[in-house]
Design an enzyme around this catalytic site. Structure first.
Site, PDB file in Angstrom:
ATOM      1  N   HIS A   1       0.845  -1.202   0.000  1.00  0.00           N
ATOM      2  CA  HIS A   1       0.000   0.000   0.000  1.00  0.00           C
ATOM      3  C   HIS A   1       0.880   1.251   0.000  1.00  0.00           C
ATOM      4  O   HIS A   1       2.081   1.181   0.247  1.00  0.00           O
ATOM      5  CB  HIS A   1      -0.812   0.094   1.293  1.00  0.00           C
TER       6      HIS A   1
ATOM      7  N   ASP B   1      -3.485   2.462  -4.795  1.00  0.00           N
ATOM      8  CA  ASP B   1      -2.137   2.341  -4.239  1.00  0.00           C
ATOM      9  C   ASP B   1      -1.573   0.923  -4.442  1.00  0.00           C
ATOM     10  O   ASP B   1      -2.344  -0.024  -4.525  1.00  0.00           O
ATOM     11  CB  ASP B   1      -2.130   2.738  -2.749  1.00  0.00           C
TER      12      ASP B   1
ATOM     13  N   GLU C   1       2.567  -0.752   4.405  1.00  0.00           N
ATOM     14  CA  GLU C   1       2.354   0.594   3.882  1.00  0.00           C
ATOM     15  C   GLU C   1       3.702   1.248   3.605  1.00  0.00           C
ATOM     16  O   GLU C   1       4.590   1.226   4.458  1.00  0.00           O
ATOM     17  CB  GLU C   1       1.618   1.476   4.901  1.00  0.00           C
TER      18      GLU C   1
HETATM   19 ZN   LIG Z   1      -4.049   0.692   0.548  1.00  0.00          ZN
END
Ligand SMILES: [Zn+2]
Length: 189
Positions: A35, A166, A117
């Site tokens: 992400h 993303d 992330e």
């Molecule tokens: Zn995401």
């Protein structure tokens, strides 16, 4: 509690147990989801991500925060622009990163995936140290959860198409896969 030692562990309330369909719940992990996030959007080096994941985001600190404060979300790890990694959820627990999602016919990807992330945006190039950190973190995860093959590393956009974009066009999948393949090969005798 499965943790990545080089990361700083941050206590986070946004997680729960993985569902236990076959009795092997926490080892039932076979998907890695990449992400991006930045808070406020396109700003780096703030405490926004940490505050969101720990449920401490101040809605008055930025106009955008009003729209997301109160969201109960998390990811297992965040890799900052500096290459520093924070871990919010042990890998054997279920983080809340994927939302409505589906991979190869299986929905609710949080149940069986790990979420990472990258601090960033869809269009701004990620930093070299982020790729380095992501490669080593991925190597650790794959060694711990060998059912995550290279083909089972996807973007959030792949499991929530039309809803999520993303890690975006800025993420260099070829570079990441090449360096990951290299370290995985080196790890073998
Ligand atoms: Zn995401």
């Amino acid at each position: 509690m499965v943790l990545y030692k080089p990361a700083t562990f941050i206590d986070c309330p946004h997680y729960d147990d993985r569902p236990c369909a076959s009795g092997e719940c926490s080892d039932n992990v076979d998907l890695l989801v990449i992400h991006n996030i930045s808070l406020p959007p396109s700003q780096f080096g703030t405490s926004g991500i940490r505050d969101l994941f720990t449920g401490k985001l101040n809605p008055d600190a930025h106009p955008f925060y009003k729209t997301i404060a109160g969201l109960r979300v998390s990811a297992h790890c965040v890799i900052y622009r500096t290459g520093k990694i924070e871990q919010f959820v042990p890998f054997d627990k279920r983080a809340w990163h994927a939302g409505l999602s589906c991979f190869q016919g299986r929905s609710s990807c949080n149940d069986f995936s790990i979420g990472i992330e990258l601090e960033g945006t869809d269009t701004l190039p990620y930093t070299d140290v982020q790729y380095d950190a992501l490669t080593l973190l991925s190597e650790f995860i794959i060694n711990r959860y060998p059912r995550i093959s290279l083909g089972r590393i996807v973007g959030h956009n792949d499991i929530a198409p039309g809803r999520k974009t993303d890690p975006g066009v800025a993420f260099d999948w070829a570079r990441y896969r090449t360096s990951l393949r290299r370290v995985l090969k080196q790890g073998k005798p």
